[in-house]
Each structure stands twice: as structure tokens, then as C-alpha cells.
Design an enzyme around this catalytic site. Sequence first.
Site, mmCIF file in Angstrom:
data_model
loop_
_atom_site.group_PDB
_atom_site.id
_atom_site.type_symbol
_atom_site.label_atom_id
_atom_site.label_comp_id
_atom_site.label_asym_id
_atom_site.label_seq_id
_atom_site.Cartn_x
_atom_site.Cartn_y
_atom_site.Cartn_z
ATOM 1 N N HIS A 1 0.833 -1.215 0.000
ATOM 2 C CA HIS A 1 0.000 0.000 0.000
ATOM 3 C C HIS A 1 0.866 1.263 0.000
ATOM 4 O O HIS A 1 0.437 2.295 0.491
ATOM 5 C CB HIS A 1 -0.934 0.036 1.210
ATOM 6 C CG HIS A 1 -1.687 -1.231 1.450
ATOM 7 N ND1 HIS A 1 -2.968 -1.452 0.987
ATOM 8 C CD2 HIS A 1 -1.329 -2.387 2.095
ATOM 9 C CE1 HIS A 1 -3.375 -2.660 1.350
ATOM 10 N NE2 HIS A 1 -2.409 -3.247 2.024
ATOM 11 N N SER B 1 13.555 20.364 -18.962
ATOM 12 C CA SER B 1 12.350 21.143 -19.156
ATOM 13 C C SER B 1 12.678 22.326 -20.040
ATOM 14 O O SER B 1 13.777 22.878 -19.978
ATOM 15 C CB SER B 1 11.832 21.638 -17.810
ATOM 16 O OG SER B 1 10.992 22.751 -17.982
ATOM 17 N N LYS C 1 15.187 20.933 -13.930
ATOM 18 C CA LYS C 1 14.510 19.646 -14.036
ATOM 19 C C LYS C 1 15.343 18.534 -14.676
ATOM 20 O O LYS C 1 16.129 18.757 -15.576
ATOM 21 C CB LYS C 1 13.206 19.794 -14.834
ATOM 22 C CG LYS C 1 12.144 20.631 -14.172
ATOM 23 C CD LYS C 1 11.632 20.055 -12.874
ATOM 24 C CE LYS C 1 10.841 18.784 -13.064
ATOM 25 N NZ LYS C 1 9.626 18.947 -13.851
ATOM 26 N N GLU D 1 8.350 7.218 -17.917
ATOM 27 C CA GLU D 1 6.945 7.604 -18.086
ATOM 28 C C GLU D 1 6.408 7.119 -19.424
ATOM 29 O O GLU D 1 5.255 6.696 -19.526
ATOM 30 C CB GLU D 1 6.813 9.128 -17.998
ATOM 31 C CG GLU D 1 7.190 9.683 -16.633
ATOM 32 C CD GLU D 1 7.404 11.195 -16.699
ATOM 33 O OE1 GLU D 1 6.406 11.914 -16.777
ATOM 34 O OE2 GLU D 1 8.574 11.647 -16.695
#
Lengths: 462, 462, 462, 462
Positions: free
Chosen positions: A155, A276, A282, A289
Site C-alpha cells: 500500500h 524542461s 529539471k 513515463e
Amino acid sequence: MKLWGGRFGTAGGRAAERFTASIGFDWRLYREDIEGSQAHVRMLAIQGIITREESDLMVAGLEEIRQDIERCQVEWRREDEDIHMNIERMLLAKVGPVAGKMHTARSRNDQVALDLRLFLRRRIDELATGVAHVQSALLAQAGDHIHTIMPGYTHLQVGQPVSLAHHLLAYFDMLERDQERLADCRRRTDVSPLGACALGGTSFPIDPEEVAAQLDFKGVFSNSIDAVSDRDFVVEFLASGSLVMVHLSRLAEELVLWSSQEFGFVELDEAWTGGSSIMPQKKNPDSLELVRGKTGRVIGHLTGMLTVLKGLPLAYNSDLQEDKEALFAACDTLEECLSAMAQIIATTIFCTERMARAAEKGYSTATELADFLVGQGLTFRDAHAMVGSLVALAESSGRSLDQLEKEELWGVSPLLGEECRRLLSVQAAVKQKRSRGGTGPTQVTQALAQAQLRLEQRVRST
Amino acid sequence: MKLWGGRFGTAGGRAAERFTASIGFDWRLYREDIEGSQAHVRMLAIQGIITREESDLMVAGLEEIRQDIERCQVEWRREDEDIHMNIERMLLAKVGPVAGKMHTARSRNDQVALDLRLFLRRRIDELATGVAHVQSALLAQAGDHIHTIMPGYTHLQVGQPVSLAHHLLAYFDMLERDQERLADCRRRTDVSPLGACALGGTSFPIDPEEVAAQLDFKGVFSNSIDAVSDRDFVVEFLASGSLVMVHLSRLAEELVLWSSQEFGFVELDEAWTGGSSIMPQKKNPDSLELVRGKTGRVIGHLTGMLTVLKGLPLAYNSDLQEDKEALFAACDTLEECLSAMAQIIATTIFCTERMARAAEKGYSTATELADFLVGQGLTFRDAHAMVGSLVALAESSGRSLDQLEKEELWGVSPLLGEECRRLLSVQAAVKQKRSRGGTGPTQVTQALAQAQLRLEQRVRST
Amino acid sequence: MKLWGGRFGTAGGRAAERFTASIGFDWRLYREDIEGSQAHVRMLAIQGIITREESDLMVAGLEEIRQDIERCQVEWRREDEDIHMNIERMLLAKVGPVAGKMHTARSRNDQVALDLRLFLRRRIDELATGVAHVQSALLAQAGDHIHTIMPGYTHLQVGQPVSLAHHLLAYFDMLERDQERLADCRRRTDVSPLGACALGGTSFPIDPEEVAAQLDFKGVFSNSIDAVSDRDFVVEFLASGSLVMVHLSRLAEELVLWSSQEFGFVELDEAWTGGSSIMPQKKNPDSLELVRGKTGRVIGHLTGMLTVLKGLPLAYNSDLQEDKEALFAACDTLEECLSAMAQIIATTIFCTERMARAAEKGYSTATELADFLVGQGLTFRDAHAMVGSLVALAESSGRSLDQLEKEELWGVSPLLGEECRRLLSVQAAVKQKRSRGGTGPTQVTQALAQAQLRLEQRVRST
Amino acid sequence: MKLWGGRFGTAGGRAAERFTASIGFDWRLYREDIEGSQAHVRMLAIQGIITREESDLMVAGLEEIRQDIERCQVEWRREDEDIHMNIERMLLAKVGPVAGKMHTARSRNDQVALDLRLFLRRRIDELATGVAHVQSALLAQAGDHIHTIMPGYTHLQVGQPVSLAHHLLAYFDMLERDQERLADCRRRTDVSPLGACALGGTSFPIDPEEVAAQLDFKGVFSNSIDAVSDRDFVVEFLASGSLVMVHLSRLAEELVLWSSQEFGFVELDEAWTGGSSIMPQKKNPDSLELVRGKTGRVIGHLTGMLTVLKGLPLAYNSDLQEDKEALFAACDTLEECLSAMAQIIATTIFCTERMARAAEKGYSTATELADFLVGQGLTFRDAHAMVGSLVALAESSGRSLDQLEKEELWGVSPLLGEECRRLLSVQAAVKQKRSRGGTGPTQVTQALAQAQLRLEQRVRST
């Protein structure tokens, strides 16, 4: 060169041609189509349906066409509709009218099924290698991290400390099942449909087994109607591929989490991250992803293919033409995701101190204390309740379990003497997990050795 | 009886309880849960973790609970959340505090994975029988219809005449692959996860292999983290089940078509049709439509489960609780659809004359003529074009091919003498298809015999 | 030209570049990207963030780039990753360092959302026209077939006779709902996200409304985080598009059925059918089957996109890059299917006699008889039962209802005198259906007129 | 009471009955079925098709049946197949043979479509309220957290500091679109199909508009064939519902992340968390995980329904019976997830200090520095590169940007004087974001006020 020129009075409209032509994507089957045609004409000659000379002429012509294609010296024509007719047209140009004999005792229905099976068989082999590369990268990292302790989550809450190697080996096991599923799917793909012709077989004395042998198929179709309308192998592959992607997506999700500032468990190789256009600081886990996102795409292809097949009467229907783009896209996606993941895993640096510290923070050894009490004769349920109240006590005062006072432990149970403190270190807790398949170092070392063995066997056997 | 009572200050809200409780559906796992717990406590005793007496007491208590459940003499309580806690509460009532020892060296994470695997293993066996019943019904009908001629369709256009038995055997082959896929899925389901505990194994000296042996599992998990978070077997089953449904839906579609007034190929047993509340003449193929419709549902469950798993970090997450309803629904749907189809196939009457007449109408023997010309030395492409022009000629004057005049045949090619007429009968055409896996009566008879053999072997081996 | 060159020590690997680059497909957004950038720099000038001269220079440079692209005079570079960076690089080459100001107060996050919305808005308009063309083709055919009688089916069993125009208008209504859904989706797509920047807005004094006005957007984003992470409009479009495809697939299925030898209700234009490479007589409804099959593909894209979005944290994540290929593929598929269907409908010949004969055969007027009996005072249930027994009687002797003897009618009910016979003609039955929205000629004529009006209004308003 | 008893010689088999009966789930439509029948018989009386007395008798009888059902005093019989026939049987028992008139000028085809539309219309209204509750909870929390600063993420990497209120309002906006979509779907659901009868309308002089008015429908069907075969509204609802779930799943994912030890951004209310059966310290975000998991289920139902409809010929087919269970399940799932989320949001405590500290750590203000340099005349690209090198410098020495020495700043650009330091605080950075829809406090305060207004209007208008 419309094959059914004999019957149609008027030329097919351009719009219709554009809509139905598949050459825009099925040219990718050229290798399989040529290989299949060569086997077919060789068999026709063996069976005396055509002469040896005719066969030789066509085999050689087809070989030249293959080379032409690979040198980009051919022109794909939409009016020839598909890969089969384009190649037949090219053969006609190379060897003359004898090319018209290539399609004897064959239909595009069994021909395209053959091409697709040959294609998928090859791609499965390549993908199995791709999976093995990911597995290999996992084993390499696991080998370095048998004694690295990280929080084991359930969890997304810290549960118990585990070995990082053990965690990585969980992915090895998932991919091992994927290998099995791909092999099962390959077995069912590895069946030649050639000889089913349009749908009912043929009156020519063909030998489907000879063709199958030439193309190294393990099996031959047993029902001609099924042979031309079966696309189970495409669905089964897309399902197996979806599971591969699900596994990669789970690992990608974890690495995205772990590369966040908050977790800080990994440092991804810069090559696999992106910047970025606006935020100069970044370093984004773009590739991970993408792997996670592409999972949705492959699942979508599976859904799509099942929907295409649902309620389709026998035998061949043009709906089946929609199998190719989905299959090609899924194969390509899998290949590139497996390749990316293998490299990402191999180049990721695990921040072992951050991991260990996180494991220490989360009361992750509370289970050990409960187990200890059980060893002292308590039922597990009672032990669970006692340790629960200790955690509450520690938490309310912002302390870890081993920062509790002697008296506080005693207060809950006189069984909790000083000797129980040693159970509270994460190292001790991991070591304790000696059960089969557990996270203890002995078990993990053993599991790793077995995994390596299995992987080597797999690689050797292919 | 909240197990984590020790820690929580306040009682969980009723709304939350309603939302998270799974007892409303997971009670269906009671048999597996009890069986698993019995094996677990027996192992605990063998390993000396509890005493033999404690084990016996619990095994007997669990047995009683099973009987109570089957006699509907238990009360399922939502506040006990799930099947595991409900049964533990019942055991506490039966045998007293010793019940608290049942959960030693076990977590609900490995327990529920165990229950689900036991459940699915059983259901797969039942479904394999269900598939075999459909296969058996197909063989029985095929046996009666080796010489029944029907139009073989591609694109729902009459292609070539085929044997009805051959057509039915295509479905046998599809289901045969389903059997294999179910068996493969069963093999991967047949692995015991018990002993993985929460996620990392345990410090108790348990013996997971003993439990697996008692529960007749072929394999034991090798990685505890994977063992509790793996639901591949659910996805694989749903994918295999979707393919079973796709096959049934294709047959259902055909029978719906064939029972239309326009086709008139079958007479469905009235029991499996429905009437209209408004149109007194209607006899609707309701059951077949339901089978076709339910296919969408199972595909939906597959999509849903893949979506649930995508991007889920390790190890157990409550998202996995969503595996059960989909799995239960899919199993039930498959079971009832297989049962319905077996009975529908068995009771359907094939209108053999309508079928034969339809086969005769559709120029279905044109291919024979083309093949004949090839036998005379033409290339297939030329032959195809010639016969195409004959079909156009016949069609324009509303005649069948064998109603063409001698001169008309000659006009197209002098090779088309009288002897070619005999090729134009559908019976002759079917007989000609002597190639392996083809629709000729010899081939079909052989295929049928092999199918029967395979089915018998399958049934015997289970 | 990696934008984040400042920070990264090492160059990104080629493999990673290949994996993450999107220029292979997002070049299709070039028009929107340029249009958006032009509006953006114009706004920057209006707001005094850059000078008017700088703006003019960039606007003109972008215009040239557009022309270069359309003349295929540009080179797309994978190392520039995406359409945005490729165009920025081209602009740098055209206008020098000032190009670096184009990205002021903008991020690729809002930029790509803008491009995608502009793209989809345009495609929705084109698709609405495509839907209107299908509707128009339906109306044209309906206008010719108000009095054409065909069997109305439920469960593919003949139910009641209906007007072919009425049947075709059912599809008009489905597509009318599609138009509404596309319009609703367009409304929610028509919202400018530019100005959201990376995720939080900017400190530059930008004017998002000015940009929106220039690009003819009806709305402007109200929350910058939502603006960059929202892909609802993609999902909504795919869902609406899936329904369009479902409708086309239903019509395609019917036309496939109707073009079968057994139904024989339509003659498809040869241009939209295909032949067989082996069976010379075949005329296959290929295009219709493709439409039906492609439906599965679009549904698959919808599933895929939903799966991509599920459980994605805010704000932008690279998973969203997976929106484009699915969207592009769905738009293209819809466009070509709509275009094909419009032409197929327009060119299909309906075999009105076959249709009428089929309607007469199926006891399709039995409901009329039941309704007549109700008019005589019976309850509908009793009437239904009586007529049911008449159908059984007629069927068992192979007769139609109006071939029953006077005595046989009387035998069932004395109410069934001679005058009830006139109800049994399909023409009379259709005429009787005078209720609103029913199949009676008056109703259909009216419905057709209204449909024409609605379509004209729609076309005029766009 | 089989309605088509007149025709069938033999009684339907029990197995078939079990397979086709829908009463097991469609009993849930009892309220709508009764309401619809009452409106129908009232209309029949108004139109003179039955008498006023007959109508009154039936209306009253139906009312009693409703009460019986709600008091659980009825017996659902599977042999009566569905809710419609069960209620008709009950009415027969209550009012005698006149009950047979209820089905005059009606078919179960239009009846079930009516029931389903009434049902969904009601559920959409309830769900709209459910969505509003979630929105309301978001606004309440946002109101408390306008000035709470948290890291705004892209790619789960810290991007820029944002206001927590702004982040929460992003979800408000998503749900606002959901409200619009549900309203659009409701509009298309709110069309009465009654009067379409079996498929073609009726010869009875019915008044479909009267029925629609009684049942408060905004529209009436315009084509009877479409009216009975349309299930677009079910698909559209499932698609809209899937998007609602996607939004909830994104928030659930974030709250799961934030409640991890590593993030520590929120403290969930214990009522909505669960414990572990083995690990005493656990507090698991069970409910949030369930919400995330159930998203897959609803997406699966959407896929399933689309697959059911694909390629279905007109008009009614029993496949459509499969619409109900999916729709019911989706409605229930949405309702319980919305309710859970509203309560979870309302009871969650945000750990504002942890959030602020995380925002400060991630170089989240680097963009401000770049923007500052642009204000000094640099192009954005140059500014981006400079700041990038500053971040690299700070990172390599483990410092934050404002810990860099004066000389270090100067070293990169003389423009970076002391005054730029004030830009580096997260508070300043957030305040700077003054653009429309941005995260600055003025913008957020305004957005919040508007959101409150919109929500109130919405609530008032329902």
C-alpha cells in the site's frame, strides 16, 4: 494488375482503392511473403504440379526481389493493393508469365496467415531476447545489492525491510512467466496454414507438410476453414505482450517514484532523462513515463483485436486485415520498451543509504516483535495487538521502536526484555527471514544463483 | 473484530467499512480459505511452531465451519471485512483463543493469493470440462454431417462448397487451442504463494513445500514479493476466457444468421429460443444473442483487470481487491455460455437441403474450373481471368455455370470441353478437395476420428 | 539543440533519443504549432514583453517555415526531439538569436496542449462534415424509398414490415446524436491552455485572453495545473468517435448481410467490393468489412487512452505524449470510414422486390391481427395467444397467414371474419403504423422533411 | 406465464430459462417499470384505447405492487423471465384479466428502453450530486489552503512552488467538466422511446408525447427503429463515468503518494485507512487504492458495452440485455467512490510544513531567476542555460540556490546581483505568478470565489 480483372466491368474507384489497400503497412511482411512463396513453389515442383525449372526460375526471381526491396529499388503500388500482389507483379516483370503459376493451389487467405505467423514467430524470438536482456540487467543489479536494505512496501506504506536484490528478483520472476507465455504463444503460432487455400483445401496434390518443413514450422493446420480464419495467435500475443508491458509499467512506476526528490532512492542516468523547456533545474524520468504510458497503448491494441474478432462468421473476412497494424505497433512498442528498460536498469544508481534510512524510519520491524512474542507462547493476534500499542506509543512521541524505554516495553508485556531490542534493527529483521523464497540473504543468494542458471539455459537454448 | 485494534484510537466509520469490505463477494472463496488454513496449521504443527493438538483443534473447527456455511448457518459480518476475518472470528467462537494461532507466519496477502489460485484452478478444471462438452456436441453433429454440403463463405459471400462436418470441426480446433491455453494458464496458476507472508517471508521455520503438497500444488513461489503482488494468472485466465468467448460468439453469430428466414439453414430447439411480447410469430435466437453479447462483457473484464494492474508499485495494494468480482463474473459467464452452447449445438437441426441448394446457387465451383484449366497448362492467373468472364456471362443471364452452352464455354477457351462440366457439381467439388486438412470426405472422416481420439484422451486424462 | 544544455554534463544517448523523440509523429501538428507561436509572440508584443519589431520578425519567420514545410523543404531532426524544438531551431536559422524570445512565458506543456486542441478542433469540424455527408447520402436514398417495403427485424428474425426509408432514417438519427456529441466535445476542446506555462502560470504580464481571441477560442483555461494535465478532450473525442464507428459498423454489418446471396437485398457498387485471388466468381464487400473491423481499432484507442490517464498524478507527465498517435489514428480512421460509407450508401442499389418478398414471407403482419382483435375488445394477451396459434397452424402447413381458410380463422375466433384479411398485406400493415415516429408513409415523409431541414441548418451553421 | 405460450408446443427447458432470465438483476428497474406502465395506461385511456376505469384499476394495482415490492412482499419468478413479465403477472393477480390490456400498443422493446432511460436519468442526477459533494469538499479545503505552499510537480519532479488551493482547484475544474458531460449525457438520455413498440410503431392511436409529458421527459423519439435499438446513452454514460473515475484515480494516486512516509504531505483519517493482519504498524490508504482500482472496472464496462454494440444489426437484439449489469455496476461504483472521496478529502489533514519544506528543497524557483534575466533583456533560451549551470553548481555542492555566493552568481552573469535573491523564496515565487489562471494568491482567491459561485448555481438549479 487487379487479379479479378476478368469479372469487373469497370475499374475500381481510386477512393475505394485508397481505403482498402494495405500495402502502406503490409509491405513489412515482404521477407515472410517471399520466403513463403519460395517454399510454396518448391513444393509445387516436388509434387509435379509445376516443373523444376519453373520453380527455380521463380525462387531466383523472388530472391532478386528481396534484394531489390532491401536496397529500396522497388516501387510499391497502391493499385496492387497488398504485399502479395505487389510481389507477384514484380515477379511477372522479372520472370514473365510463369509468375502466374506461383499462386497455383494457394489463396491470399492462407498466404497472409502464413506471412503473419512467420512474422510473429520471428518477432517473438526477438522479444524473448529483449526480455532476457531486461532480466540480465536485473540480475546484474541484484548481484550488487543482496545486502542493500530497502523498505518493502505494501500500500506504498513501509511494511518490512527487504533486500533490494529480492525486490529486483520479483521482476525477474514476472518476466520469467512472460518468457513462458511467449513460448506458449510461439508454439501455437508455429503452425503452417499454407495449403488451406481459400477455405476448403484444394484438388491439387499439394503437400502442406513439405512447405511446413521448409519453413521450419513445428505443426501443420488440421482444418482448412480454421486455418484461414484463425487469429487467436495475434490475440494471445497481444495479451502476453500486455502483461510484459504491465510488468515494465510497474517497474517504471517504482523508478519514477524512487527518482522523486521525496524518495531519492535512485539516480537515473542522464541519458534516459529529459529536461524542461522552462524549468532549468529539471531532470525528468521521461523514458520511464513513456514506458508506463505505452502500456496503455498495447492494452488498447488487445482490446481492439478482440473487438474485431467478436461475432465474426467464418471463414476469412476483411475485418481480419485490421490485425496487422495493431500487431506491428505492439511488437515495435514492446521491442523499444524492453530495450529502454534494460539500459535504464543497467545504468541506474541505487542510493543505498537513503534506502536504508527509509527502512529504519517506518517501524518496519514491528512484525519481528510480534513474531518474537508468538515464540514466547502468545497467540499471533494478541502479539499483534500488543505491538500495535507500542507503535502508537512510539509514534505519538516521534520515536522509533528501539528508542522506547525499558519500562515502556515492560509496561506492555514483561516478555519484552532487553534481548528483544536486537530484533528491531532492519539488518537483523532481514536476516531473520529465512523461509523459502523470503528476503533473507541466504535465500536471496540462492534465488539469484538459480535465476542466473535459468537465464543462461534459456539463452543457450535459443 | 478488527485485527489492528491495537493501534487505532477510533473505530472505523461505517461508511468506510461499507466501502472497503469485500465479504459481500469474497465469501465465495470460503471453501478455498478453509482448505488453505487447514493445510497451513497442519504444517505449523509438523514444523513444531504450534502443537499437534492445537492443529487438530483448528482443523476440526474449520471443518465444522465449512459445514455450517454450506448449511447456511453462519452470519457474514461486514465489520469483519473479508472472508478471512469472518472465518477467523467463527473459529474463535468454536475453539477459543487458540484460533489466534492460525495466522502465525501468514498474512492476508499470501492467504488471499492462495485462495484465489485454489479457486481458479478448480474453475479452470470445470471450464475445461465445459469446453469438452461443446467439443463433444460438435463432434456428434459433425459425425452426422460429413456428407452434408453447405456453402463455404468468405466475406459472407459463397466461396466454395464445403462439408458441414468440416465447418463444425473448425470450431473444434478453436476450442482445442482454448483447452491448451487453459491448461497453460492452469499450470501457471498451480503455484502456491503461501509462506510469502506480508511480502518478505518470515522468521518462523515454516515449510511452504509441505503446504503446497497438501494442497496438491505443482509449484511453490520462489520470490515472496512477487508471490503476493502477482495477478498475472487472473489476466491470463481472462485473456484465455475472452478467446473462448470470441469462438462461441463466432458460432453464435453463424447460428443467428443461419436461423434467419433468409438463410434457413438451421432449426433451433424451441427451448433455446424466445418469443415476442408483441409479435406472435416470433421465435428468437435469444440464447445465442446472449452468448454473443456476453463476449463483450468478458473482454471488458480483461481490459479492466489490465488497467487495474498497470503502473501498480510492489507489493500488495488494495487495488488488487478488484480482481475478484471480475474473475467470478467471467468464470460464471463462461460456464453458463459453454453449457448453453453445448445444448444448443446438440439440439439444433440442420436443414441440409437448404444448405445444399444455397451452395449450388453461388457459382461456388468456379474455382474448380480454374484449377482444371491450370491442369491443362495455363497459369493460374490466366485461368482465373477466363473463369471470371464465364461467371460474368452466366450471371448476366441469370444462369448457373453448368447451364452455359457448349459454345459459350468454347468461346472462352477450347480447353473447356464437356468433361469439365462434371467439375461443376458441388458434390464433385467437395470430393476433389483431397489435400491435407481439406474438406474432402476422406479428409474430414480422418479429422473427425482424430478429434474424437484427442477428446477422449483429454477427458480420460482429467 | 537540446534546450537544457546548460545543465547536463553528458550528451543524451542515441538510444534514449530514439525512444523519446516524438517528431516522427508530432510533425503533423506543425500548422497548429506555428499558428500558436505567432499568436503568442503577437501577444508578447502587445503586452510589451518583447518589441513589436521582434514580434514581426518572428511571425514572418514562422510563416516562411510553414511554407517551407508545406513544400517539403525542411529537415526534421530527431535530436530536436519534437515539433516545437524543430520549429524553434528553424526559426533560429531564419531570424537569429531573437528566436530565443519566442519561448518567453511559455512552456512546452501549455504549448503542446494548445497544438493538440487546435488540431482536434479542426479535425472535429472536418469529421462533422464527414458525418453530414453520410447523413446526406442516407436522406437521398430514403427519399427514393419511402414506399419500399422491407422486413423489419428483431433478433434477425422478421418482425414487422417497415419502410426502407424508415430503416435508413434510424441511422440518420444515430448520426444526428453523433453530431451533437461531437459538438459538445468541440465546445470542451475549444478552450485555450496557453498561459498556463509549465504548470503554475508566470510572472510575465501575459494576456491569455488575447492569445485565445487571436486563435478564435471560445474559452480560456481557468486553472493552470489543470490546463497542462487535462486530456479529457482526447478521451471524450475517442468515445464520441467510437460511437460514430459503432453506428457505421451496424450499418456495415447490415449491408454485408444484405449483399449475401441469401438476403440479396442490395447490389453494392463494384468499386467498393473486392475480388478473390482464387475464386473467380467472388464480389466481396471488403470496404464494409473494413469499416466494421476498424471499429475495433478505435475502441482500442479509447481503452488505451483511458488506461494511460488512470492514476496519473498532476501535472504534466510524459505518459501524455502517448495521446497523439492514438488521436491521429482515430481521426484518420474516422475520416476515411465516413467518406467510404457516404459513397457506398450513395451507390448501393436496393433490390426492392427481394425485400418486399422477404417481408411477405415472415408472418410479419401477425401483430396486426392481434391488434385487430384488441380493437374488438380482447385483451392484448389473449389476442397474442390466438394469433400465435394461427401462425403455428399456417407454419405447420407451409402457408402464409392469408392462405388460411375461413374456417380455420373462425376456428380460432369468430371475430376473425373476412375483413381481417386486408390487414395481412404488408402494404396495409405499414400504412397502419400511423403513430408518431412510426413507419407509416405519412410519418416517414414528415420525418424525412424534418431531417432534411435539420441537416441543412447544420450545414449552413458551419 | 410465458407470453408466447400460444405458439410453442413444448415448455422451454429449465436450463434455457436460467440462462436467459434477467429478473436476477433487472428487478432493480421495478420503480421505473411501474411508473412507465402507469403513464402508458393513463395515455391509453386518454386516447380512448381503454376505458378510464380500466386505467384507474391498473394504475392503482401497479401502485400496490410497488408497495409490495418495497416491503419485500413479492416473489420474483424466473419463469417470468424479466421485470416486465413479473409485474404483469402480479397485476393479473391483483386486478384480473384487464391486466392483459396493459401491454396494448407496447412491446418489451420500447418498455425496457424506457425503464433504462428513466433509471439512468435518476442515477445521473444522484451522481451529479455526488460529484458536487466532492467539489464542495475540495473547495472547503482549498479555502483553508490558499497560502499553503507545496511543490508543483511535473514528471513527479519538483517543478515550481504552487498553492495547495490551486492544486485542489485543478480537480474542481476536472469535475466541473464531468458535470457538463453528465448533463449532456442526461439530455440525450431524457428522450422517451415509448410508442416505438416492437420496432415500427403501432396502428393504435397512441400519443407518445402524452406519455413523455407524464414522465417528465424533455424529448420524444423520432424514429421507432432507432428508439428500440439505441443504447448510445449507456455508452456515453459509461464514457463520462470513466472520466469521472479517471479524475478520482488521479487524486487517489496523489493522496496515496502523499500519505507515504517519504512524502508525508497528508494524514488520512483513520476511518478511511486499514491495518495489516501481520504488520502492527501499518495504516494503509485502502479506500484510495480501491478508488484507483475501481477505475479499471468502470473502463472495462465501457469497453464491454462498446464491444457488445459493435456490428449489431437493427433493431432490438438480445445482446442488448447485457447493458444492464454493466450499467448498474458502473452507477453503484461511481456513487460509492464519489461518496468515499468526498469524505476522505474532507477529513484529510495537510501537513503544510512538510509541503513547504519539500517545495524549498527542489530548486523550484529556478524559473524565476530565468524569467528575471529575460526581464533584463536576455532571450529566454540564454537565460535558461545560465540558470541551468547555476543549478548544476548548487547541486554539486549540496546547496540551495540562495546559498550560492555572490561571486558565484556574478560568475555566471553580472546581471545576477543581490536583488535577485529575493526571487528565490518559494513565497515570492508563488506571489509572482499573477497571470490569469495562475497560482498567485490573488488569482487563486478569485478562482475559488468563482468556483463557489458556480457550485452554488449548480446545486440551486437541480
